[in-house]
Design a protein around this motif. Structure first.
Motif, PDB file in Angstrom:
ATOM      1  N   VAL A   1       0.843  -1.200   0.000  1.00 57.74           N
ATOM      2  CA  VAL A   1       0.000   0.000   0.000  1.00 57.74           C
ATOM      3  C   VAL A   1       0.879   1.250   0.000  1.00 57.74           C
ATOM      4  N   GLY A   2       1.984   1.193   0.749  1.00 59.12           N
ATOM      5  CA  GLY A   2       2.881   2.346   0.804  1.00 59.12           C
ATOM      6  C   GLY A   2       3.548   2.652  -0.527  1.00 59.12           C
ATOM      7  N   ARG A   3       3.602   1.672  -1.437  1.00 60.65           N
ATOM      8  CA  ARG A   3       4.226   1.862  -2.750  1.00 60.65           C
ATOM      9  C   ARG A   3       3.287   2.535  -3.749  1.00 60.65           C
ATOM     10  N   GLN A   4       2.004   2.524  -3.473  1.00 59.46           N
ATOM     11  CA  GLN A   4       1.043   3.087  -4.428  1.00 59.46           C
ATOM     12  C   GLN A   4       1.341   4.561  -4.689  1.00 59.46           C
ATOM     13  N   PRO A   5       1.083   5.043  -5.913  1.00 58.05           N
ATOM     14  CA  PRO A   5       0.334   4.422  -7.006  1.00 58.05           C
ATOM     15  C   PRO A   5       1.194   3.615  -7.973  1.00 58.05           C
ATOM     16  N   TRP A   6       2.395   3.192  -7.546  1.00 56.35           N
ATOM     17  CA  TRP A   6       3.346   2.597  -8.483  1.00 56.35           C
ATOM     18  C   TRP A   6       3.257   1.081  -8.500  1.00 56.35           C
ATOM     19  N   THR A   7       3.292   0.508  -9.694  1.00 53.52           N
ATOM     20  CA  THR A   7       3.622  -0.916  -9.805  1.00 53.52           C
ATOM     21  C   THR A   7       5.142  -1.050  -9.811  1.00 53.52           C
ATOM     22  N   ILE A   8       5.818  -0.134 -10.501  1.00 51.28           N
ATOM     23  CA  ILE A   8       7.279  -0.039 -10.461  1.00 51.28           C
ATOM     24  C   ILE A   8       7.606   1.390 -10.046  1.00 51.28           C
ATOM     25  N   GLN A   9       8.329   1.519  -8.958  1.00 51.06           N
ATOM     26  CA  GLN A   9       8.573   2.827  -8.371  1.00 51.06           C
ATOM     27  C   GLN A   9       9.080   3.839  -9.406  1.00 51.06           C
ATOM     28  N   ASP A  10       8.321   4.912  -9.608  1.00 51.58           N
ATOM     29  CA  ASP A  10       8.652   6.045 -10.481  1.00 51.58           C
ATOM     30  C   ASP A  10       8.590   5.731 -11.977  1.00 51.58           C
ATOM     31  N   LEU A  11       8.477   4.457 -12.356  1.00 52.05           N
ATOM     32  CA  LEU A  11       8.531   4.094 -13.772  1.00 52.05           C
ATOM     33  C   LEU A  11       7.177   3.741 -14.376  1.00 52.05           C
ATOM     34  N   LEU A  12       6.289   3.132 -13.572  1.00 55.88           N
ATOM     35  CA  LEU A  12       5.019   2.674 -14.130  1.00 55.88           C
ATOM     36  C   LEU A  12       3.949   2.656 -13.049  1.00 55.88           C
ATOM     37  N   PRO A  13       2.974   3.571 -13.144  1.00 59.40           N
ATOM     38  CA  PRO A  13       1.866   3.554 -12.181  1.00 59.40           C
ATOM     39  C   PRO A  13       0.846   2.493 -12.552  1.00 59.40           C
ATOM     40  N   VAL A  14      -0.043   2.181 -11.614  1.00 59.29           N
ATOM     41  CA  VAL A  14      -1.011   1.104 -11.856  1.00 59.29           C
ATOM     42  C   VAL A  14      -1.926   1.409 -13.035  1.00 59.29           C
ATOM     43  N   ASN A  15      -2.249   2.685 -13.266  1.00 59.68           N
ATOM     44  CA  ASN A  15      -3.174   3.004 -14.351  1.00 59.68           C
ATOM     45  C   ASN A  15      -2.557   2.786 -15.727  1.00 59.68           C
ATOM     46  N   ALA A  16      -1.219   2.661 -15.807  1.00 53.96           N
ATOM     47  CA  ALA A  16      -0.557   2.380 -17.084  1.00 53.96           C
ATOM     48  C   ALA A  16      -0.124   0.923 -17.191  1.00 53.96           C
ATOM     49  N   ALA A  17      -0.274   0.160 -16.113  1.00 55.27           N
ATOM     50  CA  ALA A  17       0.194  -1.232 -16.097  1.00 55.27           C
ATOM     51  C   ALA A  17      -0.909  -2.226 -16.395  1.00 55.27           C
ATOM     52  N   ILE A  18      -2.135  -1.741 -16.438  1.00 57.23           N
ATOM     53  CA  ILE A  18      -3.306  -2.604 -16.462  1.00 57.23           C
ATOM     54  C   ILE A  18      -3.558  -3.193 -17.844  1.00 57.23           C
ATOM     55  N   SER A  19      -4.283  -4.308 -17.881  1.00 56.33           N
ATOM     56  CA  SER A  19      -4.796  -4.858 -19.134  1.00 56.33           C
ATOM     57  C   SER A  19      -6.131  -4.188 -19.470  1.00 56.33           C
ATOM     58  N   ARG A  20      -6.440  -4.145 -20.749  1.00 59.02           N
ATOM     59  CA  ARG A  20      -7.732  -3.590 -21.163  1.00 59.02           C
ATOM     60  C   ARG A  20      -8.765  -4.707 -21.136  1.00 59.02           C
ATOM     61  N   LEU A  21      -9.483  -4.786 -20.034  1.00 60.14           N
ATOM     62  CA  LEU A  21     -10.482  -5.842 -19.836  1.00 60.14           C
ATOM     63  C   LEU A  21     -11.844  -5.212 -19.565  1.00 60.14           C
ATOM     64  N   GLU A  22     -12.854  -6.022 -19.671  1.00 57.40           N
ATOM     65  CA  GLU A  22     -14.179  -5.579 -19.273  1.00 57.40           C
ATOM     66  C   GLU A  22     -14.266  -5.613 -17.747  1.00 57.40           C
ATOM     67  N   THR A  23     -14.782  -4.530 -17.174  1.00 62.10           N
ATOM     68  CA  THR A  23     -14.880  -4.465 -15.709  1.00 62.10           C
ATOM     69  C   THR A  23     -15.687  -5.633 -15.168  1.00 62.10           C
ATOM     70  N   GLY A  24     -16.755  -5.987 -15.865  1.00 69.51           N
ATOM     71  CA  GLY A  24     -17.608  -7.077 -15.402  1.00 69.51           C
ATOM     72  C   GLY A  24     -16.871  -8.395 -15.267  1.00 69.51           C
ATOM     73  N   SER A  25     -15.945  -8.670 -16.187  1.00 69.27           N
ATOM     74  CA  SER A  25     -15.200  -9.937 -16.127  1.00 69.27           C
ATOM     75  C   SER A  25     -14.257  -9.957 -14.930  1.00 69.27           C
ATOM     76  N   VAL A  26     -13.667  -8.805 -14.606  1.00 71.01           N
ATOM     77  CA  VAL A  26     -12.777  -8.727 -13.447  1.00 71.01           C
ATOM     78  C   VAL A  26     -13.575  -8.888 -12.155  1.00 71.01           C
ATOM     79  N   VAL A  27     -14.748  -8.248 -12.095  1.00 68.35           N
ATOM     80  CA  VAL A  27     -15.610  -8.369 -10.914  1.00 68.35           C
ATOM     81  C   VAL A  27     -16.030  -9.822 -10.720  1.00 68.35           C
ATOM     82  N   THR A  28     -16.398 -10.469 -11.819  1.00 68.74           N
ATOM     83  CA  THR A  28     -16.840 -11.865 -11.737  1.00 68.74           C
ATOM     84  C   THR A  28     -15.731 -12.766 -11.221  1.00 68.74           C
TER      85      THR A  28
END
Length: 499
Positions: free
Chosen positions: A440-467
Motif C-alpha cells: 500500500v505504501g508503494r502506491q500508485p506505483w507498480t514499479i517505483q517512479d517508472l510505471l503507475p497502476v493506471n498504465a500497467a493494467i490490461s484492457r479488460l471488461e470491468t464485469g469480467s474482473v468483478v466476476t
C-alpha cells in the motif's frame, strides 16, 4: 489509451490481485516456518536415535504438507494474473521481472516437488541421513523459491540493473546480479523469511499449548515448544534488525512510503517517531531514516513541493516538475518511433537523448493529479504500528517461553497456554500487516517512479474482473476452510501412536 480504461476496472484488478496475494500469504510463512522447525526435530532424531523426535517431526510434517499443497495452488493463480490483468506491466518489464519468476518456477519448485515426495513417503524406505537431507532440501527449496519471488518484488520497489529500449518499448536487463542481489532484495528476503519463521514458531507453540490444555502429549508438546521458541526468538531478533535496515532503505528509495507510514505531512530535522497519538520518541524517526538523530526527513507535503536536499546532494524536484518531465519522455518516445518509421536518424538520436534524460520520471507522465502520488496514509500508518507492535510482543513471548522451559514450568500455567493460542491469529495479523505496509505504501506505483497502476493494467471488461474476483474469493475461502478443517482433524488426532 489511458482515457479509455475504466477507473473502476483498475480498482477491481488491484482488489483481485490483493485478494490473491493476501490469501497466498496465509500459507507461505507457515510453510517456511514449519520447514525449519521440523528439520531441526528430525536432525535431533538422526543425531540421538530417539524415536520421540521422529514422532514429533512426523506430526509437524503432516501439517506442513497440508499447508504446502494449498499454498502452491494460490501461488500459481497469483502468477497467472500478471499476464491476464497486468499485461502492460508484463510487456514493459517482462524481460526483467520474468527472469526471477522463471528461476523460481524451474529450479525451486521442481526442487521442492522432488524432495517433498521423499520426505513424506520415504520413511523406512531410504536411509535416515538421506531422508533428513530431503527434509532440509524441501525447506531449502521453499526458501529458494521465496528468494526469487522477493527479488522480483524488491525490483518493483527499487528498479535497478536495467536499460530502456525505445525500439521495443521495454525495459531490458543489463545486470542480472544487480537485480538478484540488490540491497533492497537482500534485506527484504531476510526480513520476510525470518518473520515467517516467527509465525511458524508461534503456530507450533500455540498448537502445543492446546495439547497441554487438554492434558495430552505433555512430552511432545513441551519439546515442540522449546524448539519453536528457540527458532522464534532468534528469528524475531533478526527480523527487528532487518526491519531497522529496511526502514533506512525505504527512506532513501521511497520517501513517500515512509512519510505515509508515519503520517508525516510536514517534515524537518530532529523528527520524532510517533508511537500512537501524542506518544512520540524524540529524534528517533530522523535516526531511522538517516542514521543521524538530527537528519532531515521529508513529509508528504515536502515531497510534493520539492526543494529540499536529497541524500545524493541534489535538490528534490516538485511533483509537477516530475510529471512534466515524464510527459516529455512519453512524447519523445512517440517522436522516436515516428522518426524511426520515417528513417530519420537525426531526429531519432534527438528523441532518444530526451528519453534518456527524462526516463527517471517516465511514470510520472501518466499521473494527472499530484495528490494521487500519496498512498493511503491511514492504512499505512496503522499497519506499520500493528507490525512493529506485535513484533516486539513476540520477542517477549518467545523469551518467556524459553525462561519457563528452563525452569521446567511450561506445562503449569494455563493462562500462558491460552495466550499462546491467541497468539496464532496475532502472528498472521502481523504478517499481513507487513505486506500492507510494503504494497500500500508503494502506491500508485507498480514499479517505483517508472510505471503507475493506471498504465500497467490490461484492457479488460470491468464485469469480467468483478466476476473473477468473486470466483476467487469463494474458491480461496473454501480452500482456507478446507485446510483449517483438515488441520484441526490432524491436530485432534495428535502424533502417531508410539511403536
Amino acid at each position: 489509451m489511458l482515457e479509455s480504461i475504466d477507473t473502476s476496472m483498475i480498482d477491481w484488478s488491484r482488489a483481485q490481485f490483493a485478494l490473491t496475494a493476501m490469501y497466498h500469504w496465509l500459507f507461505v510463512p507457515l510453510t517456511l516456518g514449519l520447514a525449519v522447525i521440523m528439520g531441526l526435530m528430525e536432525t535431533l532424531y538422526v543425531i540421538s536415535g530417539n524415536e520421540y523426535w521422529k514422532r514429533t517431526a512426523k506430526f509437524w510434517m503432516k501439517l506442513f504438507g497440508i499447508n504446502f499443497a494449498v499454498g502452491v495452488a494460490t501461488g500459481l493463480i497469483l502468477e497467472f494474473q500478471f499476464g491476464t490483468n497486468w499485461s502492460n506491466y508484463s510487456w514493459f518489464v517482462g524481460d526483467i521481472f520474468g527472469a526471477p519468476l522463471a528461476i523460481e518456477g524451474i529450479v525451486a519448485f521442481f526442487m521442492e516437488a522432488t524432495f517433498v515426495a521423499v520426505m513424506f513417503f520415504g520413511w523406512n524406505k531410504v536411509s535416515k541421513k538421506f531422508h533428513l537431507a530431503s527434509t532440509w532440501l524441501t525447506g531449502l527449496g521453499a526458501t529458494f523459491s521465496a528468494w526469487w519471488i522477493l527479488v522480483a518484488n524488491s525490483w518493483m520497489q527499487y528498479p535497478v540493473g536495467m536499460a530502456f529500449n525505445p525500439d521495443t518499448v521495454r525495459n531490458e536487463m543489463v545486470d542480472f546480479w544487480a537485480v538478484a542481489f540488490s540491497p533492497v532484495a537482500v534485506t527484504k528476503f531476510f526480513h520476510t523469511v525470518l518473520s515467517s519463521w516467527m509465525l511458524g514458531a508461534v503456530f507450533v507453540i500455540g498448537v502445543s499449548a492446546w495439547f497441554l490444555l487438554r492434558k495430552r502429549e505433555k512430552e511432545f508438546a513441551v519439546g515442540s515448544m522449546k524448539i519453536a521458541a528457540m527458532v522464534g526468538l532468534f528469528a524475531s531478533l533478526v527480523t527487528a534488525f532487518t526491519g531497522d535496515k529496511s526502514a533506512y532503505q525505504v527512506a532513501q528509495c521511497q520517501p513517500m512510503k515512509l512519510a505515509a507510514m508515519e503520517a508525516l505531512y510536514d517534515g524537518g530535522t530532529n523528527e520524532a517517531l510517533t508511537v500512537v497519538g501524542d506518544i512520540k520518541i524524540p529524534k528517533m524517526l530522523s535516526y531511522l531514516a538517516t542514521h543521524d538523530f538530527e537528519g532531515y526527513v521529508p513529509g508528504i507535503n515536502n515531497i510534493l513541493l520539492g526543494g529540499y536536499i536529497l541524500p545524493d546532494g541534489t535538490e528534490a524536484l516538485p511533483a509537477l516538475e516530475k510529471m512534466k518531465n515524464g510527459k516529455k519522455a512519453i512524447a519523445a518516445l512517440a517522436d522516436y518511433r515516428e522518426a524511426k518509421q520515417a528513417g530519420n536518424q537525426a531526429e531519432m538520436n534527438a528523441a532518444r537523448e530526451t528519453i534518456e534524460e527524462n526516463m527517471p520520471y517516465f511514470g510520472y507522465g501518466y499521473i494527472d493529479d499530484p495528490n494521487s502520488l500519496v498512498p493511503n496514509v491511514w492504512l499505512s500508518f496503522w499497519a506499520f504500528r500493528v507490525m512493529v507492535g506485535l513484533g516486539m510482543y513476540f520477542i517477549v513471548f518467545f523469551a518467556l517461553i524459553l525462561f519457563l522451559a528452563r525452569k521446567r514450568k511450561l506445562s503449569e500455567f494455563n493462562w500462558l497456554h491460552y495466550i499462546a493460542l491467541i497468539s496464532i491469529p496475532l502472528a498472521y495479523l502481523a504478517s499481513q500487516a507487513g505486506w500492507i505496509v510494503a504494497e500500500v505504501g508503494r502506491q500508485p506505483w507498480t514499479i517505483q517512479d517508472l510505471l503507475p497502476v493506471n498504465a500497467a493494467i490490461s484492457r479488460l471488461e470491468t464485469g469480467s474482473v468483478v466476476t473473477t474476483f468473486f470466483i476467487f474469493l469463494i474458491l480461496f475461502t473454501v480452500l482456507l476452510i478446507a485446510e483449517i478443517g483438515i488441520m484441526l482433524k490432524a491436530i485432534q488426532k495428535g502424533p502417531e501412536e508410539k511403536a
